[in-house]
Design an enzyme around this catalytic site. Structure first.
Site, PDB file in Angstrom:
ATOM      1  N   ASP A 143      42.799  34.407  37.045  1.00  0.00           N
ATOM      2  CA  ASP A 143      42.261  35.140  36.038  1.00  0.00           C
ATOM      3  C   ASP A 143      43.133  36.473  35.783  1.00  0.00           C
ATOM      4  O   ASP A 143      43.109  37.072  34.685  1.00  0.00           O
ATOM      5  CB  ASP A 143      41.055  34.520  36.244  1.00  0.00           C
ATOM      6  CG  ASP A 143      40.596  35.252  36.929  1.00  0.00           C
ATOM      7  OD1 ASP A 143      41.642  36.216  37.518  1.00  0.00           O
ATOM      8  OD2 ASP A 143      39.449  35.424  37.276  1.00  0.00           O
ATOM      9  N   GLU A 174      44.194  28.045  41.775  1.00  0.00           N
ATOM     10  CA  GLU A 174      42.877  28.131  41.241  1.00  0.00           C
ATOM     11  C   GLU A 174      42.680  28.190  39.844  1.00  0.00           C
ATOM     12  O   GLU A 174      42.283  28.911  38.881  1.00  0.00           O
ATOM     13  CB  GLU A 174      42.269  29.388  41.847  1.00  0.00           C
ATOM     14  CG  GLU A 174      41.069  30.178  41.335  1.00  0.00           C
ATOM     15  CD  GLU A 174      40.430  31.322  41.785  1.00  0.00           C
ATOM     16  OE1 GLU A 174      39.506  31.067  43.151  1.00  0.00           O
ATOM     17  OE2 GLU A 174      40.363  31.620  40.831  1.00  0.00           O
ATOM     18  N   GLU A 211      39.379  37.895  31.771  1.00  0.00           N
ATOM     19  CA  GLU A 211      40.231  37.070  32.836  1.00  0.00           C
ATOM     20  C   GLU A 211      39.561  35.669  32.816  1.00  0.00           C
ATOM     21  O   GLU A 211      40.413  34.629  32.091  1.00  0.00           O
ATOM     22  CB  GLU A 211      38.992  37.144  34.378  1.00  0.00           C
ATOM     23  CG  GLU A 211      39.134  38.198  35.505  1.00  0.00           C
ATOM     24  CD  GLU A 211      38.751  39.358  35.338  1.00  0.00           C
ATOM     25  OE1 GLU A 211      38.791  40.738  35.120  1.00  0.00           O
ATOM     26  OE2 GLU A 211      37.686  39.174  33.740  1.00  0.00           O
ATOM     27  N   HIS A 226      31.072  45.850  40.019  1.00  0.00           N
ATOM     28  CA  HIS A 226      31.859  46.239  39.647  1.00  0.00           C
ATOM     29  C   HIS A 226      32.507  45.693  37.782  1.00  0.00           C
ATOM     30  O   HIS A 226      33.124  46.384  37.931  1.00  0.00           O
ATOM     31  CB  HIS A 226      33.469  46.133  40.280  1.00  0.00           C
ATOM     32  CG  HIS A 226      34.034  45.242  40.999  1.00  0.00           C
ATOM     33  ND1 HIS A 226      32.945  43.864  41.843  1.00  0.00           N
ATOM     34  CD2 HIS A 226      34.348  44.223  40.190  1.00  0.00           C
ATOM     35  CE1 HIS A 226      33.727  42.838  41.628  1.00  0.00           C
ATOM     36  NE2 HIS A 226      35.000  42.944  40.294  1.00  0.00           N
ATOM     37  N   ARG A 281      32.991  44.698  34.294  1.00  0.00           N
ATOM     38  CA  ARG A 281      34.237  45.583  32.953  1.00  0.00           C
ATOM     39  C   ARG A 281      32.676  45.456  32.256  1.00  0.00           C
ATOM     40  O   ARG A 281      32.384  46.257  31.743  1.00  0.00           O
ATOM     41  CB  ARG A 281      35.121  44.975  33.075  1.00  0.00           C
ATOM     42  CG  ARG A 281      36.058  45.835  31.164  1.00  0.00           C
ATOM     43  CD  ARG A 281      36.818  45.565  30.801  1.00  0.00           C
ATOM     44  NE  ARG A 281      37.717  45.531  31.527  1.00  0.00           N
ATOM     45  CZ  ARG A 281      38.897  46.799  31.654  1.00  0.00           C
ATOM     46  NH1 ARG A 281      38.976  47.416  31.010  1.00  0.00           N
ATOM     47  NH2 ARG A 281      39.882  46.538  32.943  1.00  0.00           N
ATOM     48  N   HIS A 297      32.413  50.924  43.606  1.00  0.00           N
ATOM     49  CA  HIS A 297      34.152  50.488  43.572  1.00  0.00           C
ATOM     50  C   HIS A 297      34.226  51.982  43.372  1.00  0.00           C
ATOM     51  O   HIS A 297      33.942  52.971  42.876  1.00  0.00           O
ATOM     52  CB  HIS A 297      33.581  49.627  42.120  1.00  0.00           C
ATOM     53  CG  HIS A 297      35.289  48.836  41.372  1.00  0.00           C
ATOM     54  ND1 HIS A 297      36.115  49.765  40.733  1.00  0.00           N
ATOM     55  CD2 HIS A 297      36.249  48.399  41.635  1.00  0.00           C
ATOM     56  CE1 HIS A 297      36.794  49.457  40.451  1.00  0.00           C
ATOM     57  NE2 HIS A 297      36.535  48.432  40.952  1.00  0.00           N
TER      58      HIS A 297
END
Length: 394
Positions: A98, A120, A134, A213, A215, A246
């Site tokens: 993704d 995937e 994603e 982490h 977004r 991160h």
């Protein structure tokens, strides 16, 4: 018959981890002529995985720039792949999952009329902004792909609803299980005395491993997540929370000012894949907003709380090994307390079904590629999702 020319394109650490076992399988199989092109959407994190699995890219676009935007990644990847694809013209271009690299590489292949295999495939949340970007990257790649390698039956159903032809979808399991099982070691040496000590003392001081982490969790959601972890640390002073922070400076600063005040919370540098996988294997509980960890934890028999509002991996939720808590402090705290205070609940979650694979996904994908190209007369066997934990395979 000439070997099948396959170009695998990836650019981030998660992609590299999940593509590595497939790349290594094709390296050893004379039916394939396999090459790797990396975009280096991530740089250091990508390189550590390439070194771990001994993968030398044929081409490296090296696009990463400080402060890069999604648009920057898109433009540099599309431009960089144009001449490579024109010159090499593989029989298939393989992408994973993704990322922006995945979508843009698929678009570049479409422009050159090169078939795309999507590893995937078929994961969906139904919300184009979560995870962002994603979810849309997956949908767009699915539209461009010729062959779809779906980890589970549910992923296949998503693709069928989007009018993907049934004979273009192969249920393979997830290659992350192939990668994971190759690096887990019972007496792993972390090469870091602090980590070795924390892991060796886990009988008296159980470990909670967290990652955070995403977004869409930046800002207020992450503040709520960190507050929940602070409350857990105070309620369970004999537990130790380990958080590989991160590299984003804003995340690091918030972690230091909140979690850094708790004596049993250990903020550490990001880990390479092998030590991180073995750290997960030592955990009593995993807290995360990551996607891939939702697949790895069930294979290790580890209860996992997903600190998000939805997940594109609902199979483990249905199986009972994953719980989505939302990002609210109270919800995360209550879910963790329920698990840590009740051994029966913990055991039930730890022993739940693993729906993601048996370590044979790479073989199935390779056979599907050969079948799609007419090099095999029969399709690969289908991953059915055995009713046992993948620890039984170790």
């Amino acid at each position: 018959m000439q070997p099948l020319k396959v170009l695998s394109v990836f650019g981030t650490r998660p992609e590299a981890i999940k593509m590595a076992p497939l790349v290594k399988m094709m390296e050893k199989d004379p039916r394939f002529s396999s090459r790797v092109c990396v975009t280096a959407q991530h740089r250091e994190m990508l390189d550590s995985v390439l070194a771990l699995f001994d993968i030398t890219p044929w081409k490296d676009l090296n696009i990463m720039k400080h402060g890069q935007t999604i648009t920057d990644i898109t433009v540099r990847t599309l431009a960089g792949l144009q001449e490579i694809l024109k010159d090499y013209r593989p029989d298939y271009l393989l992408v994973h999952g993704d990322t922006t690299t995945t979508f843009v590489a698929s678009l570049a292949a479409f422009y050159e009329k090169i078939p795309v295999g999507h590893v995937e495939a078929g994961l969906r949340t139904g919300n184009i902004y979560s995870p962002y970007p994603e979810e849309m990257n997956r949908r767009l790649t699915g539209t461009l792909a010729t062959l779809h390698f779906a980890p589970t039956q549910q992923n296949r159903e998503h693709l069928l609803k989007e009018n993907v032809a049934p004979d273009q979808i192969f249920i393979t399991g997830n290659t992350v299980i192939d990668a994971l099982l190759s690096v887990i070691q019972p007496d792993y040496d972390f090469r870091d005395e602090k980590l070795n000590r924390l892991v060796s003392e886990r009988e008296a001081h159980p470990l909670v491993v967290m990652t955070c982490h995403r977004r869409e969790n930046w800002g207020a959601p992450m503040e709520q997540i960190f507050e929940a972890v602070c409350r857990l640390a105070r309620r369970y002073p004999h537990y130790r929370v380990i958080y590989p922070v991160h590299l984003n400076p804003a995340i690091g600063k918030l972690a230091e000012t909140t979690l850094g005040r708790e004596p049993n919370v250990h903020l550490i540098q990001p880990l390479d894949y092998a030590p991180f996988a073995n750290l997960l294997n030592a955990a009593t509980l995993i807290l995360t907003d990551s996607g891939g960890i939702q697949e790895e934890a069930p294979a290790l028999g580890k209860p996992i709380l997903v600190m998000r509002t939805e997940t594109e991996r609902p199979e483990a939720v249905a199986a009972g090994t994953v719980q989505v808590t939302s990002v609210e402090t109270e919800a995360i705290f209550r879910a963790a307390v329920h698990l840590l205070d009740d051994p029966v609940v913990w055991e039930k979650m730890a022993r739940a079904v693993n729906p993601y694979g048996d370590g044979q996904a790479s073989r199935r994908i390779g056979e599907a590629l050969l079948y799609g190209a007419g090099h095999l007369s029969a399709p690969p066997d289908k991953w059915e999702g055995e009713r046992k934990n993948n620890r039984d395979y170790c």
